[in-house]
Every structure is written in structure tokens, then in C-alpha cells.
Design a protein around this motif. Structure first.
Motif, PDB file in Angstrom:
ATOM      1  N   GLY A   1       0.970  -1.157   0.056  1.00  0.00           N
ATOM      2  CA  GLY A   1      -0.260   0.021  -0.249  1.00  0.00           C
ATOM      3  C   GLY A   1       1.025   1.161   0.100  1.00  0.00           C
ATOM      4  N   TRP A   2       1.860   0.959   0.506  1.00  0.00           N
ATOM      5  CA  TRP A   2       3.299   2.516   0.118  1.00  0.00           C
ATOM      6  C   TRP A   2       3.838   2.181  -1.105  1.00  0.00           C
ATOM      7  CZ3 TRP A   2       5.557   4.897   4.687  1.00  0.00           C
ATOM      8  CH2 TRP A   2       5.640   4.274   6.018  1.00  0.00           C
ATOM      9  N   ARG A   3       3.649   3.914  -1.571  1.00  0.00           N
ATOM     10  CA  ARG A   3       4.228   4.299  -2.220  1.00  0.00           C
ATOM     11  C   ARG A   3       5.534   4.621  -3.075  1.00  0.00           C
ATOM     12  NH1 ARG A   3       3.422   9.715  -5.523  1.00  0.00           N
ATOM     13  NH2 ARG A   3       3.030  10.305  -2.764  1.00  0.00           N
ATOM     14  N   GLY A   4       6.160   4.240  -3.827  1.00  0.00           N
ATOM     15  CA  GLY A   4       7.509   4.676  -4.027  1.00  0.00           C
ATOM     16  C   GLY A   4       8.256   2.933  -3.768  1.00  0.00           C
ATOM     17  N   THR A   5       9.820   3.740  -3.498  1.00  0.00           N
ATOM     18  CA  THR A   5      10.180   1.812  -2.454  1.00  0.00           C
ATOM     19  C   THR A   5      11.141   2.501  -1.430  1.00  0.00           C
ATOM     20  OG1 THR A   5      12.238   3.212  -3.559  1.00  0.00           O
ATOM     21  CG2 THR A   5      10.829   1.938  -5.455  1.00  0.00           C
ATOM     22  N   GLY A   6      11.418   1.364  -0.577  1.00  0.00           N
ATOM     23  CA  GLY A   6      11.731   2.073   0.603  1.00  0.00           C
ATOM     24  C   GLY A   6      12.677   1.069   1.102  1.00  0.00           C
ATOM     25  N   VAL A   7      13.058   1.399   2.205  1.00  0.00           N
ATOM     26  CA  VAL A   7      13.607   0.237   3.350  1.00  0.00           C
ATOM     27  C   VAL A   7      13.570   0.364   4.777  1.00  0.00           C
ATOM     28  CG1 VAL A   7      15.554  -1.056   1.805  1.00  0.00           C
ATOM     29  CG2 VAL A   7      15.629   1.219   3.126  1.00  0.00           C
ATOM     30  N   ILE A   8      13.376  -0.106   5.545  1.00  0.00           N
ATOM     31  CA  ILE A   8      13.016  -0.545   7.346  1.00  0.00           C
ATOM     32  C   ILE A   8      14.300  -1.225   7.735  1.00  0.00           C
ATOM     33  CG2 ILE A   8      12.018   0.065   9.184  1.00  0.00           C
ATOM     34  CD1 ILE A   8       9.595   0.389   7.206  1.00  0.00           C
ATOM     35  N   GLY A   9      15.375  -0.354   8.646  1.00  0.00           N
ATOM     36  CA  GLY A   9      15.884  -1.224   9.242  1.00  0.00           C
ATOM     37  C   GLY A   9      16.187  -1.259  11.020  1.00  0.00           C
ATOM     38  N   GLU A  10      17.043  -1.330  11.109  1.00  0.00           N
ATOM     39  CA  GLU A  10      16.962  -1.694  13.052  1.00  0.00           C
ATOM     40  C   GLU A  10      17.239   0.152  13.475  1.00  0.00           C
ATOM     41  OE1 GLU A  10      19.992  -4.538  14.043  1.00  0.00           O
ATOM     42  OE2 GLU A  10      18.974  -6.150  14.036  1.00  0.00           O
ATOM     43  N   LYS A  11      18.131   0.813  12.662  1.00  0.00           N
ATOM     44  CA  LYS A  11      18.267   2.586  13.302  1.00  0.00           C
ATOM     45  C   LYS A  11      17.829   3.606  12.177  1.00  0.00           C
ATOM     46  CE  LYS A  11      22.686   0.768  15.215  1.00  0.00           C
ATOM     47  NZ  LYS A  11      24.060   0.689  15.753  1.00  0.00           N
ATOM     48  N   HIS A  12      17.342   3.172  10.909  1.00  0.00           N
ATOM     49  CA  HIS A  12      17.552   3.936   9.982  1.00  0.00           C
ATOM     50  C   HIS A  12      16.388   3.704   8.987  1.00  0.00           C
ATOM     51  CE1 HIS A  12      21.662   5.056  10.955  1.00  0.00           C
ATOM     52  NE2 HIS A  12      21.080   6.696  10.371  1.00  0.00           N
ATOM     53  N   ALA A  13      15.525   4.440   8.880  1.00  0.00           N
ATOM     54  CA  ALA A  13      14.391   3.829   7.786  1.00  0.00           C
ATOM     55  C   ALA A  13      14.442   5.129   6.502  1.00  0.00           C
ATOM     56  CB  ALA A  13      12.748   3.429   8.002  1.00  0.00           C
ATOM     57  N   LEU A  14      13.962   4.724   4.969  1.00  0.00           N
ATOM     58  CA  LEU A  14      13.630   5.823   3.834  1.00  0.00           C
ATOM     59  C   LEU A  14      13.053   5.544   2.882  1.00  0.00           C
ATOM     60  CD1 LEU A  14      16.640   6.257   1.745  1.00  0.00           C
ATOM     61  CD2 LEU A  14      16.712   3.910   3.016  1.00  0.00           C
ATOM     62  N   VAL A  15      12.137   6.185   2.067  1.00  0.00           N
ATOM     63  CA  VAL A  15      11.178   5.740   1.498  1.00  0.00           C
ATOM     64  C   VAL A  15      11.695   6.748   0.234  1.00  0.00           C
ATOM     65  CG1 VAL A  15       9.520   6.534   3.113  1.00  0.00           C
ATOM     66  CG2 VAL A  15       8.718   5.318   0.551  1.00  0.00           C
ATOM     67  N   ARG A  16      11.157   6.907  -0.747  1.00  0.00           N
ATOM     68  CA  ARG A  16      11.469   7.789  -2.156  1.00  0.00           C
ATOM     69  C   ARG A  16      10.218   7.473  -2.779  1.00  0.00           C
ATOM     70  NH1 ARG A  16      16.756   8.770  -5.659  1.00  0.00           N
ATOM     71  NH2 ARG A  16      17.247   9.758  -2.992  1.00  0.00           N
ATOM     72  N   ALA A  17       9.718   8.748  -2.987  1.00  0.00           N
ATOM     73  CA  ALA A  17       8.263   8.128  -3.964  1.00  0.00           C
ATOM     74  C   ALA A  17       7.860   9.633  -4.287  1.00  0.00           C
ATOM     75  CB  ALA A  17       6.747   8.651  -3.057  1.00  0.00           C
ATOM     76  N   ASP A  18       7.152   9.793  -5.715  1.00  0.00           N
ATOM     77  CA  ASP A  18       7.169  11.427  -6.729  1.00  0.00           C
ATOM     78  C   ASP A  18       6.577  12.092  -5.556  1.00  0.00           C
ATOM     79  OD1 ASP A  18       6.953  13.097  -8.964  1.00  0.00           O
ATOM     80  OD2 ASP A  18       5.222  12.060  -9.117  1.00  0.00           O
TER      81      ASP A  18
END
Length: 382
Positions: free
Chosen positions: A323-340
Motif C-alpha cells: 500500500g505504500w507508494r515509491g520504494t524504501g527500506v526499514i532497518g534497525e536504526k534507519h528507514a527511508l522511502v522515496r516517492a514522486d
């Protein structure tokens, strides 16, 4: 970012080992003048004094040029007990990484209580490509230069700055063969110790946020010239620096929203939030313990293209979750997502917390502010 090497000391390093206080230098010069006069070379001495000012960081900064750490004020009332030294490895075309460090050291006895006082301060610059590994890159960029007290560099320069340092992403002409941007970082750190038990953080005086930006850009220009990737015109700081919207504020209730985002709650009241930049290109916020400064949450939205390019190649190839737009990752210390978002790619980052609800609340709030569709699905932040 840069590698440590054992290259020989550059010419002129002996001069930098001489006293750096005016009083100490005048005493030394007076002694040398007398010695030179005794040899019948007084005219030569008169034509060459005073000695030229020292330069630091590949020649980018000059002694007594403004910031406190470059002048005698770095030593306070104890200039005879202090020294300013530097070490550097200059970047080159063959090896486009480098570093420089200016160190301020003072040791003296307190006139008030007789305790032994020690001051150890450093101003450090690193020049080189962003790290290859995703975690190392996020630790360097997000943890150090995207906090709530960082503001955008002025004049559209891709980077961030505060009174203790900053980061600048260099033009594409400086990218590595594998596409990683080259970045320049500046950091001021220090420690003041008095007696056997008292220690506090005591970074050197960079002269304020704008002066820190000027120092950063000056070092970047020198580095680019040395590596052969400089633009036709050197980078410049000519506009005012962005002001933070407010001071840090206490969170009084566990049910209070943090970072100005509705529904973003940490479930604790012993924290203090710092809302940073809120622009179309950058939005930041940090939450820390109000007594111990322990980090609870770091959030950032980056839409400035060259600054966002630092995260190219580490945003993953799939959505964070269904259900999330774009791409990304969620780790133990950091998370990021990129979308238009409104025709531009937007990168949303989260540090310290690994709770996807925190990321969802902030990502959707940033998207709404920019006028685009939610990034996280409805209900993801509940």
C-alpha cells in the motif's frame, strides 16, 4: 569517508609549529630581529616582517580571518599556554579524497580554584565520495547533518549547516564513476576539562551559522580545484542563512504530538523536540531526552535534487510495505522511502526509531504540505 595515510608533512609545517599567540610570536620575532641585526642583515629583516599569516585546510582559510578558532581569541586569556596546529591530506586528481584538521590545545592552572584546566578543540573537514554501504551513508549524512538544528545552505547550494558544521554535495562533475556524489563535511568538536571530574562539550567558535557555511564552501572550492572537477565559477555564499522556526520545546504529555505532525506520538513526556527547516526542499525534526539528550527520533524530508542524490542506490527497489507508494527500506536504526511528489522525487528519512507508524505519519504530513498524494496507506500511522 577519507582514508588515513602517512604522507610526508607538507612544506612550511615547521612554521606552523611556532607560537600562534601574538605575545609569543612578538617575543620570538624580537629575539630573531636582534640576532639578524647582529649579523648586519637588519635591512633584510625590516623588508620581510611581519611573517605571512598561516593558512589552513589546503589554503582555504587564513589566520585571523574572522572565526574565533583562527585568531588569538581561541586561547582566551591564556594565549601563552595554547597552540594551534594543523594536519592535512590534500585531495588530488589521482586520489580525490582528503582531510584537514585544525587543533586548538590549551593547558593551564585556573586562577580561581587552582585546578588544572585542559581545552582540546578540533575543526575537521573531509572531502570524498559518499560511502558505498547504505548504513554507513545514512550514519554519516542523516545522523550528523540532517538533525533538527540544521538549516539549508543559502543560495540554492545542496547541503545543510549549523553553528558547528555542515555538509555540501558537490556538482555532478565531481561524482565517482559508479555515480556516488562527492561531499564535503565540516565539524567542530571539543572538550573542556577542569580538575579531576568536571568535563563538558566545548566546540571551537566558528563564528555562527553563516560563517560556518562560508568555511565549508571555501574548503569545497579548494578541493574541487585540486581534483579538477570545479565549476566555471567558484561556489559562493551571498544570501542570508535560513533561521530556525523556533527553539527546542518540551513535550509535556505522552499523548502530545511531536514535530508538529498530527498523530505522531512517542508515548513519553521526558523529551524535547527541535523542529528545524520547513521548506519545499528540506524538512527536519529531532527529539531528544530533555535531561540526558538521548536520541528518540530523527526525521527528515529531502527534495533538493543534489542533496537527495546522496541517497541514490540505497532506497531499495520495492515499497516499504503493501500500500505504500515509491520504494524504501526499514532497518534497525534507519528507514527511508522515496516517492514522486508533485513531479519531484521526495526522500523521507527516519533515524533512531524503527516504528513504521512514525515514518508513515511524517511521510504523509510532508506529502500533504507539498500538495501531493499520501505516501503511506490510510491507517498506516495508527
Amino acid at each position: 569517508m577519507s582514508e588515513t595515510d602517512e604522507t610526508p608533512e607538507a612544506p612550511g609545517r615547521l612554521r606552523r609549529a611556532l607560537p600562534h599567540s601574538r605575545r609569543g610570536r612578538l617575543l620570538l620575532i624580537s629575539a630573531l630581529v636582534l640576532a639578524v641585526a647582529g649579523t648586519g642583515l637588519g635591512t633584510w629583516a625590516a623588508d620581510t616582517w611581519p611573517w605571512p599569516k598561516d593558512r589552513y585546510c589546503w589554503g582555504a582559510w587564513e589566520e585571523d580571518s574572522g572565526p574565533g578558532f583562527l585568531g588569538d581569541e581561541a586561547f582566551g586569556d591564556h594565549d601563552d599556554d595554547g597552540s594551534r596546529t594543523d594536519r592535512e591530506t590534500a585531495p588530488t586528481r589521482e586520489r580525490p579524497t582528503g582531510s584537514c584538521e585544525v587543533a586548538i590545545d590549551s593547558d593551564y592552572k585556573s586562577r580561581y580554584d587552582g585546578d588544572e584546566v585542559s581545552v582540546d578543540q578540533r575543526v575537521s573537514v573531509e572531502y570524498g565520495p559518499a560511502p558505498k554501504a547504505a548504513e554507513a551513508r545514512l550514519s554519516m549524512v542523516q545522523d550528523r547533518f540532517l538533525g533538527g538544528d540544521m538549516v539549508p545552505l543559502p543560495d540554492g547550494l545542496p547541503g545543510t549547516v549549523n553553528g558547528r558544521g555542515g555538509l555540501l554535495v558537490l556538482p555532478k562533475s565531481c561524482d565517482t564513476d559508479d555515480g556516488r556524489p562527492t561531499v564535503v563535511t565540516l565539524e567542530a568538536t571539543g572538550r573542556y576539562s577542569s580538575g579531576p571530574s568536571y568535563t563538558r562539550n566545548d566546540p571551537p567558535d566558528l563564528g555562527g551559522t553563516r560563517e560556518a557555511a562560508v568555511l565549508l564552501v571555501a574548503a569545497a572550492n579548494r578541493g574541487m580545484a585540486a581534483t579538477g572537477c570545479a565549476p566555471d565559477e567558484p561556489l559562493r555564499i551571498s544570501s542570508p542563512v535560513y533561521d530556525l522556526p523556533g527553539n527546542s520545546e518540551f513535550v509535556f504529555s505522552a499523548s502530545d504530538d511531536v514535530c508538529g505532525v498530527r498523530g505522531l506520538r512517542l508515548g513519553t513526556e521526558d523529551v524535547e523536540e527541535q523542529i528545524g527547516a520547513v521548506t519545499r526542499d528540506l524538512q527536519t525534526c529531532s527529539v531528544r531526552g530533555d535531561r540526558d539528550d538521548v536520541p528518540y527520533l530523527d526525521l527528515a524530508m529531502v527534495a533538493q535534487p543534489r542533496l537527495a542524490a546522496v541517497f541514490n542506490g540505497i532506497v531499495g527497489e520495492r515499497p516499504v510495505a503493501r500500500g505504500w507508494r515509491g520504494t524504501g527500506v526499514i532497518g534497525e536504526k534507519h528507514a527511508l522511502v522515496r516517492a514522486d511528489c508533485a513531479g519531484r522525487p521526495v526522500t523521507v528519512l527516519m533515524g533512531v526509531s524503527a516504528d513504521p507508524d512514525h515514518l508513515a505519519a511524517f511521510a504523509n504530513a510532508a506529502a500533504a504540505r507539498l500538495g501531493c498524494a499520501p505516501i503511506a496507506p490510510k491507517g498506516a500511522a495508527r
